[in-house]
Write an enzyme that holds these catalytic residues in place. Structure first.
Site, PDB file in Angstrom:
ATOM      1  N   LEU A  15       0.818  -1.222   0.000  1.00 19.97           N
ATOM      2  CA  LEU A  15       0.000   0.000   0.000  1.00 19.97           C
ATOM      3  C   LEU A  15       0.845   1.262   0.000  1.00 19.97           C
ATOM      4  O   LEU A  15       0.643   2.176   0.791  1.00 19.97           O
ATOM      5  CB  LEU A  15      -0.958  -0.014   1.200  1.00 19.97           C
ATOM      6  CG  LEU A  15      -2.034  -1.100   1.160  1.00 19.97           C
ATOM      7  CD1 LEU A  15      -2.897  -1.057   2.408  1.00 19.97           C
ATOM      8  CD2 LEU A  15      -2.898  -0.943  -0.091  1.00 19.97           C
ATOM      9  N   ALA A  16       1.813   1.317  -0.922  1.00 21.28           N
ATOM     10  CA  ALA A  16       2.498   2.578  -1.187  1.00 21.28           C
ATOM     11  C   ALA A  16       1.657   3.348  -2.210  1.00 21.28           C
ATOM     12  O   ALA A  16       0.520   2.970  -2.501  1.00 21.28           O
ATOM     13  CB  ALA A  16       3.908   2.317  -1.688  1.00 21.28           C
ATOM     14  N   VAL A  17       2.198   4.406  -2.757  1.00 24.38           N
ATOM     15  CA  VAL A  17       1.423   5.288  -3.643  1.00 24.38           C
ATOM     16  C   VAL A  17       0.818   4.527  -4.816  1.00 24.38           C
ATOM     17  O   VAL A  17      -0.386   4.614  -5.090  1.00 24.38           O
ATOM     18  CB  VAL A  17       2.310   6.443  -4.155  1.00 24.38           C
ATOM     19  CG1 VAL A  17       1.585   7.236  -5.233  1.00 24.38           C
ATOM     20  CG2 VAL A  17       2.694   7.365  -3.012  1.00 24.38           C
TER      21      VAL A  17
ATOM     22  N   ASN B  97       8.880  -2.444 -10.775  1.00 22.78           N
ATOM     23  CA  ASN B  97       9.909  -2.269 -11.804  1.00 22.78           C
ATOM     24  C   ASN B  97      10.989  -3.328 -11.656  1.00 22.78           C
ATOM     25  O   ASN B  97      12.153  -3.021 -11.390  1.00 22.78           O
ATOM     26  CB  ASN B  97      10.533  -0.873 -11.690  1.00 22.78           C
ATOM     27  CG  ASN B  97       9.842   0.135 -12.587  1.00 22.78           C
ATOM     28  OD1 ASN B  97       9.226  -0.220 -13.578  1.00 22.78           O
ATOM     29  ND2 ASN B  97       9.937   1.406 -12.233  1.00 22.78           N
TER      30      ASN B  97
ATOM     31  N   SER C 143       3.159   1.888 -16.041  1.00 26.13           N
ATOM     32  CA  SER C 143       3.721   3.230 -16.176  1.00 26.13           C
ATOM     33  C   SER C 143       2.644   4.294 -16.129  1.00 26.13           C
ATOM     34  O   SER C 143       1.546   4.106 -16.647  1.00 26.13           O
ATOM     35  CB  SER C 143       4.490   3.361 -17.494  1.00 26.13           C
ATOM     36  OG  SER C 143       5.007   4.675 -17.632  1.00 26.13           O
TER      37      SER C 143
ATOM     38  N   LYS D 245       8.901  -2.600 -20.497  1.00 21.45           N
ATOM     39  CA  LYS D 245       8.817  -1.492 -19.542  1.00 21.45           C
ATOM     40  C   LYS D 245      10.187  -0.884 -19.305  1.00 21.45           C
ATOM     41  O   LYS D 245      10.330   0.340 -19.168  1.00 21.45           O
ATOM     42  CB  LYS D 245       8.217  -1.999 -18.214  1.00 21.45           C
ATOM     43  CG  LYS D 245       8.204  -0.954 -17.079  1.00 21.45           C
ATOM     44  CD  LYS D 245       7.459   0.310 -17.466  1.00 21.45           C
ATOM     45  CE  LYS D 245       7.058   1.167 -16.282  1.00 21.45           C
ATOM     46  NZ  LYS D 245       8.096   1.559 -15.348  1.00 21.45           N
TER      47      LYS D 245
ATOM     48  N   HIS E  26      10.912   1.289 -22.199  1.00 23.76           N
ATOM     49  CA  HIS E  26      10.093   2.496 -21.997  1.00 23.76           C
ATOM     50  C   HIS E  26      10.814   3.465 -21.083  1.00 23.76           C
ATOM     51  O   HIS E  26      10.919   4.667 -21.367  1.00 23.76           O
ATOM     52  CB  HIS E  26       8.744   2.108 -21.401  1.00 23.76           C
ATOM     53  CG  HIS E  26       7.980   3.241 -20.778  1.00 23.76           C
ATOM     54  ND1 HIS E  26       8.308   3.769 -19.537  1.00 23.76           N
ATOM     55  CD2 HIS E  26       6.904   3.952 -21.200  1.00 23.76           C
ATOM     56  CE1 HIS E  26       7.485   4.755 -19.249  1.00 23.76           C
ATOM     57  NE2 HIS E  26       6.622   4.879 -20.235  1.00 23.76           N
ATOM     58  N   ASN E  27      11.331   2.969 -19.960  1.00 33.62           N
ATOM     59  CA  ASN E  27      12.010   3.844 -19.010  1.00 33.62           C
ATOM     60  C   ASN E  27      13.310   4.400 -19.576  1.00 33.62           C
ATOM     61  O   ASN E  27      13.672   5.542 -19.306  1.00 33.62           O
ATOM     62  CB  ASN E  27      12.287   3.093 -17.702  1.00 33.62           C
ATOM     63  CG  ASN E  27      11.052   2.954 -16.838  1.00 33.62           C
ATOM     64  OD1 ASN E  27       9.938   2.945 -17.332  1.00 33.62           O
ATOM     65  ND2 ASN E  27      11.241   2.838 -15.542  1.00 33.62           N
TER      66      ASN E  27
ATOM     67  N   GLU F 247      12.345   7.135 -21.714  1.00 34.29           N
ATOM     68  CA  GLU F 247      11.964   8.218 -20.799  1.00 34.29           C
ATOM     69  C   GLU F 247      13.201   8.993 -20.335  1.00 34.29           C
ATOM     70  O   GLU F 247      13.207  10.228 -20.317  1.00 34.29           O
ATOM     71  CB  GLU F 247      11.230   7.604 -19.610  1.00 34.29           C
ATOM     72  CG  GLU F 247      10.833   8.566 -18.507  1.00 34.29           C
ATOM     73  CD  GLU F 247      10.251   7.812 -17.317  1.00 34.29           C
ATOM     74  OE1 GLU F 247      10.719   8.037 -16.183  1.00 34.29           O
ATOM     75  OE2 GLU F 247       9.338   6.985 -17.529  1.00 34.29           O
TER      76      GLU F 247
ATOM     77  N   LYS G 193      16.704   5.283 -10.481  1.00 31.34           N
ATOM     78  CA  LYS G 193      16.407   4.034  -9.777  1.00 31.34           C
ATOM     79  C   LYS G 193      16.968   2.801 -10.473  1.00 31.34           C
ATOM     80  O   LYS G 193      16.793   1.694  -9.994  1.00 31.34           O
ATOM     81  CB  LYS G 193      14.889   3.889  -9.590  1.00 31.34           C
ATOM     82  CG  LYS G 193      14.324   4.855  -8.557  1.00 31.34           C
ATOM     83  CD  LYS G 193      12.891   4.527  -8.225  1.00 31.34           C
ATOM     84  CE  LYS G 193      12.388   5.383  -7.074  1.00 31.34           C
ATOM     85  NZ  LYS G 193      10.984   5.066  -6.711  1.00 31.34           N
TER      86      LYS G 193
ATOM     87  N   ARG H 101      23.010  11.988 -15.816  1.00 34.76           N
ATOM     88  CA  ARG H 101      22.546  11.981 -14.428  1.00 34.76           C
ATOM     89  C   ARG H 101      23.715  11.709 -13.479  1.00 34.76           C
ATOM     90  O   ARG H 101      23.803  12.315 -12.402  1.00 34.76           O
ATOM     91  CB  ARG H 101      21.454  10.923 -14.240  1.00 34.76           C
ATOM     92  CG  ARG H 101      20.169  11.226 -14.988  1.00 34.76           C
ATOM     93  CD  ARG H 101      19.009  10.375 -14.490  1.00 34.76           C
ATOM     94  NE  ARG H 101      17.829  10.530 -15.342  1.00 34.76           N
ATOM     95  CZ  ARG H 101      16.621  10.135 -15.007  1.00 34.76           C
ATOM     96  NH1 ARG H 101      16.410   9.546 -13.841  1.00 34.76           N
ATOM     97  NH2 ARG H 101      15.589  10.302 -15.835  1.00 34.76           N
TER      98      ARG H 101
ATOM     99  N   HIS I 260      43.392 -10.597 -34.417  1.00 36.65           N
ATOM    100  CA  HIS I 260      41.955 -10.855 -34.338  1.00 36.65           C
ATOM    101  C   HIS I 260      41.294 -11.067 -35.699  1.00 36.65           C
ATOM    102  O   HIS I 260      40.088 -11.303 -35.759  1.00 36.65           O
ATOM    103  CB  HIS I 260      41.265  -9.702 -33.597  1.00 36.65           C
ATOM    104  CG  HIS I 260      41.605  -9.653 -32.142  1.00 36.65           C
ATOM    105  ND1 HIS I 260      41.246 -10.649 -31.259  1.00 36.65           N
ATOM    106  CD2 HIS I 260      42.295  -8.738 -31.416  1.00 36.65           C
ATOM    107  CE1 HIS I 260      41.679 -10.342 -30.048  1.00 36.65           C
ATOM    108  NE2 HIS I 260      42.327  -9.185 -30.118  1.00 36.65           N
TER     109      HIS I 260
END
Length: 484
Positions: free
Chosen positions: A12-14, A104, A130, A185, A188-189, A192, A262, A289, A453
């Site tokens: 029951l977080a956001v 996630n 999302s 997902k 997607h992030n 984002e 995150k 970041r 190589h």
């Protein structure tokens, strides 16, 4: 006790609270549980009061309240907590019941968990969700994957609570086996991350090169949101730049310039490296970041290192329009790279991804939602085997039309000493992708020189490898592996 609930949700977080309220508002009864049971009581007595929401103090009670096949959704922190709750839930389920991870999670974990839960006779779904707090409450983008047999049972719930396009299509459909939902997902992030970084670079160029005020930038982004850049992130950037506190100060100017993350952008970059895909723009967004986070070092470096002293002498209005076009072109590249990564992953993991369907899932509810995604869906509808978005006639023409403005922006950023790593890497990728010949022939010669190589030759069929004794001292022995 007769089972009443259509879905059970743990956490029951956001996001958890809002998903429960969303489900209830669409006619579903939801049972809920939280490890800290006082949160259950507070929720039932507060936001959930008078609604078809059943508070539970144990997992056993939660499962006992669920209609068969039981559907238990975990909205808990990624990592070990997911594994812990799976093991706590399993003893209270029957064969054919379903566990859903809506956090996630990293896609390899979802693949492992799908196999584990299926080995116990149960079904497993790992789904990307999302849209943040508002999306969870009003309609998110939902990207489920895992046990295909579970889709029939959850489809009516997921597609009803998901965001809907203007045509009434739900922004939710089955993605693929095992970790496919969480992989999509993750991409997607990553996109984002790229979108946010490019907007931030545009903001800095407006501020430092053009000298625009927050109000002027607010108006510019408001105007851009009416055209091809119409999107959630442009919309919230407009709102942020126009927001003032109770003292009349622009809140944006009071925020420390250090960005958090995150891990999903980093995972996207690592997946690209693992699959050999050139996800340059998203990689630069992640590193930007990281650079922002070393604030104290940057403060000290600013006292030691200097850059150009030039002042912008061009047409400011024209340059702002160039910025719009450069942002649009770079955004196309960002999605092109993301789709390349999904295509490579699908081949690697034998996923049957519906690329047009993924664009549809992203049309509403999610953070990267934009009108632009309709064009991506059209591109894959016309050509499901499209290798790269840049080769679609619409996108090829769009980039061609703004190419001159894009180059002027990067040139100005370099001359003025303003960093634009994502916008710049997007242009570098475009130039690299459109070049028939790159300098990798020299690079391969270097590899053959110091490591034997080997290399292929332009005058011989592909698949034949050669080695040169560059120094006359190396002999004819070559390395046994060659990787493109």
């Amino acid at each position: 006790m007769s089972a009443q609930a259509d879905m059970g949700l743990i956490g029951l977080a956001v996001m958890g609270e809002n998903l429960i309220l969303n489900m209830e508002s669409k006619g579903f009864t939801v049972a809920c549980f939280n490890r800290t049971t006082s949160k259950v009581d507070d929720f039932v007595a507060g936001r959930a009061k008078g609604k078809k929401i059943i508070g539970c103090h144990t997992i056993e009670e939660l499962c006992a309240n669920l209609k068969r096949p039981r559907k238990v959704m975990l909205m808990v922190k990624a990592g070990k907590p997911v594994d812990d709750f799976i093991d706590m839930v399993l003893p209270h389920l029957e064969d054919g019941d379903i566990i859903i991870d809506g956090g996630n999670s990293h896609f390899p974990d979802t693949t492992r968990r799908t196999q584990y839960v299926e080995s116990k006779g149960k079904l497993y779904i790992g789904t990307g969700v999302s849209g943040g707090e508002e999306g969870a409450l009003k309609g998110p983008s939902i990207m489920p994957g895992g046990s295909k047999a579970a889709w029939k049972a959850v489809k009516p719930i997921f597609q009803k609570i998901a965001a809907q396009t203007s045509d009434g299509e739900p922004c939710c459909d089955w993605v693929g086996e095992n970790g496919a939902g969480h992989f999509v997902k993750m991409v997607h992030n990553g996109i984002e991350y790229g979108d946010m970084q490019m907007i931030c670079e545009t903001y800095q160029l407006m501020k430092e090169v053009v000298g625009m005020s927050n109000d002027e930038m607010h108006k510019a982004f408001a105007e851009w949101n009416k055209g091809e850049l119409d999107s959630y992130l442009i919309e919230i950037t407009r709102d942020i730049l126009g927001y003032k506190d109770e003292d009349g100060k622009n809140v944006i100017d009071l925020i420390l310039d250090t960005a958090g993350q995150k891990g999903t952008g980093k995972w996207t970059g690592i997946a690209a490296l693992d699959l050999g895909q050139p996800l340059t723009l998203i990689g630069e967004a992640v590193f930007a970041r990281c650079l922002s986070a070393i604030k104290d070092e940057r403060v000290n470096a600013a006292k030691v290192l200097s850059g150009p002293k030039a002042k912008f002498g061009g047409d400011k209005k024209a340059f702002v329009d160039d910025l719009r076009q450069a942002l649009y072109a770079s955004k196309i590249v960002s999605y092109a790279q993301g789709y390349q990564l999904m295509r490579a992953a699908a081949a690697e993991h034998d996923w049957k991804l519906n690329y047009g369907g993924i664009a549809l899932m992203w049309r509403g509810g999610c953070i990267i939602r934009s009108a632009f995604l309709g064009k991506i869906k059209d591109a894959f509808t016309k050509n499901p085997d499209l290798v790269n978005l840049l080769l679609d006639p619409f996108f090829a023409n769009a980039v061609q039309n703004v190419q001159a403005a894009w180059r002027r922006v990067i040139k100005t950023a370099v001359e003025m000493g303003v960093p634009a790593p994502a916008l710049g890497s997007a242009l570098a990728y475009f130039d690299g992708y459109r070049h028939e010949r790159l300098p990798a022939n020299l690079l391969q010669a270097q590899r053959d020189y110091f490591g034997a190589h080997t290399y292929e030759r332009v005058d011989k069929p592909r698949g034949e490898f050669f080695h040169t004794n560059w120094t006359g001292r190396g002999g004819a022995t070559a390395a046994s592996t060659y990787t493109v």
